[in-house]
Design a protein around this motif. Structure first.
Motif, short mmCIF file in Angstrom:
data_model
loop_
_atom_site.label_atom_id
_atom_site.label_comp_id
_atom_site.label_asym_id
_atom_site.label_seq_id
_atom_site.Cartn_x
_atom_site.Cartn_y
_atom_site.Cartn_z
N LYS A 180 0.83 -1.21 0.00
CA LYS A 180 0.00 0.00 0.00
C LYS A 180 0.86 1.26 0.00
CE LYS A 180 -4.23 -1.82 2.07
NZ LYS A 180 -5.26 -1.64 3.12
N VAL A 181 1.95 1.23 0.74
CA VAL A 181 2.86 2.37 0.75
C VAL A 181 3.48 2.56 -0.63
CG1 VAL A 181 5.06 3.23 1.65
CG2 VAL A 181 3.35 2.26 3.21
N ALA A 182 3.85 1.48 -1.28
CA ALA A 182 4.44 1.56 -2.62
C ALA A 182 3.47 2.20 -3.59
CB ALA A 182 4.84 0.17 -3.10
N THR A 240 -1.90 9.53 -16.99
CA THR A 240 -1.84 8.15 -16.49
C THR A 240 -2.57 7.22 -17.46
OG1 THR A 240 -1.79 8.95 -14.21
CG2 THR A 240 -2.35 6.63 -14.56
N ILE A 241 -1.82 6.28 -18.01
CA ILE A 241 -2.40 5.27 -18.91
C ILE A 241 -2.84 4.04 -18.11
CG2 ILE A 241 -2.00 3.84 -20.94
CD1 ILE A 241 -2.01 6.88 -21.45
N ASP A 242 -1.94 3.59 -17.24
CA ASP A 242 -2.24 2.43 -16.39
C ASP A 242 -1.87 2.81 -14.96
OD1 ASP A 242 -2.95 -0.06 -15.51
OD2 ASP A 242 -1.17 -1.09 -16.28
N PRO A 243 -2.86 3.06 -14.10
CA PRO A 243 -2.57 3.55 -12.74
C PRO A 243 -1.88 2.49 -11.88
CG PRO A 243 -4.89 3.04 -12.95
CD PRO A 243 -4.31 2.90 -14.33
N ALA A 244 -1.25 2.95 -10.81
CA ALA A 244 -0.58 2.05 -9.87
C ALA A 244 -1.62 1.27 -9.07
CB ALA A 244 0.32 2.85 -8.94
N LEU A 245 -1.30 0.01 -8.81
CA LEU A 245 -2.17 -0.87 -8.03
C LEU A 245 -1.42 -1.38 -6.80
CD1 LEU A 245 -3.70 -3.04 -10.91
CD2 LEU A 245 -4.73 -1.04 -9.82
N VAL A 246 -2.18 -1.87 -5.83
CA VAL A 246 -1.57 -2.52 -4.67
C VAL A 246 -1.16 -3.93 -5.09
CG1 VAL A 246 -1.92 -3.33 -2.32
CG2 VAL A 246 -2.97 -1.19 -3.06
N PRO A 247 0.14 -4.21 -5.19
CA PRO A 247 0.58 -5.53 -5.66
C PRO A 247 0.21 -6.63 -4.68
CG PRO A 247 2.45 -4.27 -4.86
CD PRO A 247 1.28 -3.33 -4.85
N GLU A 248 -0.22 -7.75 -5.22
CA GLU A 248 -0.58 -8.90 -4.39
C GLU A 248 0.57 -9.89 -4.23
OE1 GLU A 248 -3.95 -10.51 -6.37
OE2 GLU A 248 -5.35 -9.00 -5.62
N VAL A 249 1.52 -9.84 -5.15
CA VAL A 249 2.65 -10.77 -5.15
C VAL A 249 3.94 -9.98 -4.99
CG1 VAL A 249 3.85 -12.58 -6.41
CG2 VAL A 249 1.37 -12.33 -6.66
#
Length: 324
Positions: free
Chosen positions: A204-206, A276-285
């Motif tokens: 989430k911080v990332a 922004t074309i592809d926004p940042a997401l909370v990574p799961e892996v």
């Protein structure tokens, strides 16, 4: 027996001797390794176990990234049209008629990497503890865990022990070096697309840092252009008051109009320099560490080290035996 026959026979015997010597060397090599097989085996096992503990001790690192495109500048067309004819006059006013979207995007990338922008970013969002003291992420409670030897989260106080000239609270120079290691900004040479990514123990911080970076760089570049356009407008207005030549006044009016467009577009657009074309997401892996690779490399290192040890030990024993 002729000389040619003798020479051919001599070469054949030398070749056989070389092959025989190579066979002996290889046999001796494998014999030494086999003789010290227990040393090789135990050393490799020790290195493997150490690699396992080391890999398990490393915290999970998550990477969040966003794909951006340089925003089109509506006012750039009018400025470019005036560039060839009135570039000299415009440069006096501080108006950059030859600029384009790509150059502005590259400038924005360098600004993101700069010490000044990074320091202001860290101070503005108060992320120094997450940057310098975060050790892992508590998935169950969804919170960042800090190193208690560095930062007391409950008291919001830095407690690390540091020798002068360093202090308990990390300096901006230290923070800049740490931030540079977790930030990656890449540009695709073919498409011009820009990727901004951040690594952190907390996914989430990332993601939050990536979003803040995009917002702040758009705002920073917007403020710079507005300030520059405002100063240029003041200069051009002053020139309008001082000249009475109709052609020059016409050019000055056009330049003032372009600066007014720059200010207007800057004020109405949030995505000023990057879209922004592809926004940042909370990574799961997690992105790293690669624990399996660490264990494999550790085991290989142990095997190579043990083989070298056995060979060197055998060589030293042989040397001592030959030269008592």
């Amino acid at each position: 027996m002729t000389n040619d026959t003798y020479t051919h026979a001599t070469k054949a015997r030398m070749s056989e001797n070389n092959i025989s010597d190579n066979d002996i060397d290889l046999r001796a090599f494998f014999y030494i390794i086999w003789k010290g097989k227990w040393v090789v085996l135990f050393t490799t096992i020790i290195f493997s176990v150490m690699s396992i503990f080391y890999a398990l001790a490393q915290p999970n690192i998550y990477e969040s990234e966003a794909l951006l495109a340089p925003a089109e500048s509506e006012s750039n067309g009018g400025l470019s049209a005036l560039a060839g004819q009135f570039g000299g006059l415009a440069s006096l006013a501080g108006v950059n008629l030859g600029s384009n979207n790509t150059n502005k995007a590259q400038l924005a990338i360098e600004v993101i990497k700069s010490r000044k922008f990074t320091s202001e970013f860290i101070k503005k969002h108060n992320i120094l503890p997450e940057l310098m003291a975060a050790t892992e992420w508590d998935l169950v409670n969804d919170r960042v865990i800090y190193d208690s030897d560095l930062f007391d989260h409950k008291k919001n106080k830095w407690v690390r022990e540091a020798a002068p000239p360093f202090k308990s609270k990390p300096s901006m120079q230290e923070a800049y070096k740490a931030f540079s290691k977790v930030l990656n900004v890449n540009t695709d040479k073919e498409t011009g697309m820009v990727t901004i990514s951040v690594e952190h123990v907390s996914p989430k911080v990332a993601r939050q840092w990536v979003n803040w970076l995009i917002e702040d760089i758009n705002l920073e570049m917007k403020i710079r252009d507005v300030v520059e356009a405002t100063r240029s407008t003041e200069f051009l207005t002053q020139q309008l008051e001082e000249t009475r030549i109709a052609d020059i006044r016409s050019v000055l009016y056009k330049l003032v109009e372009e600066q007014a467009k720059t200010i207007m577009f800057a004020n109405v657009r949030d995505e000023y320099i990057f879209k922004t074309i592809d926004p940042a997401l909370v990574p799961e892996v997690k992105s790293k560490p690669k624990r399996a690779l660490i264990v494999i490399l550790g085991s290989l290192l142990g095997g190579v080290f043990s083989v070298m040890f056995v060979l060197i030990q055998s060589f030293l024993r042989r040397d001592n035996y030959v030269n008592p």
